[in-house]
Every structure is written in C-alpha cells, then in structure tokens.
Design an enzyme around this catalytic site. Sequence first.
Site, mmCIF file in Angstrom:
data_model
loop_
_atom_site.group_PDB
_atom_site.id
_atom_site.type_symbol
_atom_site.label_atom_id
_atom_site.label_comp_id
_atom_site.label_asym_id
_atom_site.label_seq_id
_atom_site.Cartn_x
_atom_site.Cartn_y
_atom_site.Cartn_z
ATOM 1 N N ASP A 392 -3.221 -6.101 -6.311
ATOM 2 C CA ASP A 392 -2.301 -6.347 -7.414
ATOM 3 C C ASP A 392 -2.965 -5.847 -8.702
ATOM 4 O OD1 ASP A 392 -0.688 -7.334 -9.421
ATOM 5 O OD2 ASP A 392 -0.536 -9.369 -8.592
ATOM 6 N N HIS A 393 -2.391 -4.795 -9.275
ATOM 7 C CA HIS A 393 -3.031 -4.161 -10.430
ATOM 8 C C HIS A 393 -3.014 -5.051 -11.671
ATOM 9 C CE1 HIS A 393 -5.107 -0.889 -12.111
ATOM 10 N NE2 HIS A 393 -4.492 0.088 -11.493
ATOM 11 N N ARG A 394 -2.208 -6.111 -11.664
ATOM 12 C CA ARG A 394 -2.221 -7.052 -12.785
ATOM 13 C C ARG A 394 -3.516 -7.869 -12.800
ATOM 14 N NH1 ARG A 394 3.092 -10.348 -11.459
ATOM 15 N NH2 ARG A 394 1.882 -10.453 -9.518
#
Length: 420
Positions: A392-394
């Site tokens: 998850d790039h967040r």
Amino acid sequence: MPRLSDTMEEGVLAGWRKQVGDQVQRGEIVAEIETDKALMELEAYDDGVLEKVLVGEGETVPIGTPIALLGDGSGATAEATAPAPAAAEKPEPEPAPAVDAATDSAATPAVNGPEENGSVGTKPKASPLAKAIAREHGLELAAIAGTGPGGRIIRADIDAELAKEPQPEPQSRPQPAVEASASAPSPVADEDVEEIPLSKIRKVTAKRLTESKQQAPHFYLTSAIDVTELIEFRGNLNERLQAADGPKVSVNDLVVKACATALRANPSVNVSFAGDKLLQHKRIHLGVAVALDDGLVVPVIPDADRKSVSEIATEGREKAGRAREGKLKLDEMNGSTFSVSNLGMFGIEEFSAVINPPEAAILAVGATREEIQHRDGEFVVRKIMRVTLSADHRAVDGAVGAVFLQQLTGLLEDPIRIIA
C-alpha cells in the site's frame, strides 16, 4: 444475532443446540452461527429457560436481530413479547389514518411490546432481510404465507414467491401496473447458465478485496530468488525432525519464518494505514492464506518471529485443517499484520496478490522452477522461485518495500540465517 467478526453484517442460524423448555446456563452453547468467516458457537449470556425461538435453522438475519427469548420458565417473557391479535382479519392499508389515542385504545387490544415491523398487530411479521427483498421486488407481504416461527415471513418465503413468476426489475418509484400483452414473449431462462448463490465467505471476500483495490494504491515488486540451497536445507531439516518425531516443514513454512525475520528488521513494512496516521505494529502476526471451496480465509500465526520453523509448521498445518472444516475461532483469523499467499503448489510461477486490509503488504509466492544461469564463467542449473510484494503506497514507500524484499531474498538464499 451477535456480531462475531469485524466484517459481519448478518449471520445464518446454522443450528440450535437447545430446544424450547431447556434449562440454559450462562456460557453454555445454545446455537451455531455461520458468519462471513466460519461456523461459530453462540454462548448464552445469562442463566434461564429457553422460552421461545424467534429465528429458525437456516434463516439469515442481520446482526442485532433477536433470535430467541430467555426467561424464568413461566412463559411470561414470551407472552410479554407476543403480538396482540389484530382488530380485523384484513390488514389496514398504508399509510394508516391518524386515530385518537382513546379511540385507538378501545379498538385495539393493548400489547406489552412493539411488533418487529413497528406496527401494532396490523402487518404480517417478517424478518428485516425478507422485508428488504420484498420491497426491492415490489411484493406485498400480506399476500405471502410465512413459514418461520409464529408464521413469520423469512427469506425462503420471499424466494419461493419470486420463483412463481418472473418479477420486474426493482424501481426507485412505484410504477402503475400495466397488463401484459397476450402476444408479448415471456422471458426464458438460459439452460446453459446455472445460478450459484454466493457463500458468506465469498461475499465478504469480494467486498473486502474490492475495497482494498479501490482504496489502497497498490504497487508491486518482484524478485527471482535462488532457492537451491533452501531446498537442500529443507531436506536436511526434515530428516532431523522426522528422526525426532517432529513435524514436516514445507517451503512455505520457511518463507513465513523468513518474512517474520525480515519484518523484525524492517518494522516500516509491519504497519497499517489509518487515515491521518500510520499504526506501527510492535508484534509480528503472520496471516497465511488458505483456499476453501467457497472462498478464502487467512488463519493467523501470532508472534511468528518468536517461533521456530517447526512450531510454525505445526501451527500452520493444524489451523489450515480446521479452516477447511469451518472450525477456526474468530481470534484465530483476526489481527494479522502481514500475509503470505502461496500458489506455487498449483504450478503458478508468478502472480500479484491483493492486500488483506488493514495490512499494508502481502507476499505472493510462486512455484520453484529450474533455470539455466551463467555463473563464474559457466552455465549452471539453479532452482528459482519468484515472489511479488504487493504494498500500500500510502503506508509503504517503494524503497522501503525494495529493502524488505532484498533482505528477504538474502534470508532465503542463505537459509541458515532463517533459524539463527
């Protein structure tokens, strides 16, 4: 109907362990509930006598719906909650006209509790799910005979009514009835198509993974790992374990242990995204995906970094077996901080897994294949396994994920470090 999992919205009453009139003690199992994840046992909250069953076996009801009445055995609880007889055989049309309180009390017998549909004995009893489906398809509940407890209309009754004749598509506003033309062709079911209702597990899997792909910006990192030494190490380890009556260790068990070790060295991957903050998990709980006939479940191995490979193998095999039998407990499927999904046993060389929320990453493991490589001036055959990290790039930056995968590769290529 209790909430038995964090994603549960409704449950199926799979079976009653107690019958009406039975004495019930607090903590005693009274029923089995099929949730979105497993078959769970429902314990009584208090002592008493089961005076009335409100939900029949096989019926699906939303959480919070009363399913039975527990009293002192006198029947007073059941009587107090029983609906009063209607003033007339025919239910009043909706909306009902305003009636003076004094006149209303004289015309309608008093009741001690409200009807489940909010009226006083003027509407047929129906479960909330049955009402919703009936409303969607424009069905009149008054014209349907209920087969549930006390004549209550349940979903099966609605399904039976819908099966009698084709129903129009649900509409947001009621439309005037139009008499069908005698020449209009009637819809014909496609004999080549079979409708298969979704299981509870598959419904929740579809919902959660759809939300994951829609909300979490996935990125993927793939590594080709030389597991020649790992395969040899596993063979030697199993010889030693079997000589001591120990468990058989699989390649996946070694991967799980290696992931736990790499997460301990890279806590930035052992996180969850929570809106305006990140949740840094201090403990490492590994979820291991298990495929079932009707969906996917993820048993959790808590504190995997603190357990030996043989402990992981024993616990993982035991939980996978109970998962296939639908006997996993709720706390055995919750709380994972990272997951591993392995399709190598099916010959899949490489794939990308969907993140299991609220985790921030999952590792997809492919099959091991022999490949020719050029090393030290000569061609050699090596065993190669490809793994893909979905993150998850967040919550996880690309470089953080790359370092994790680099360290995981180093552990699997030098397997003695996994158990060191």
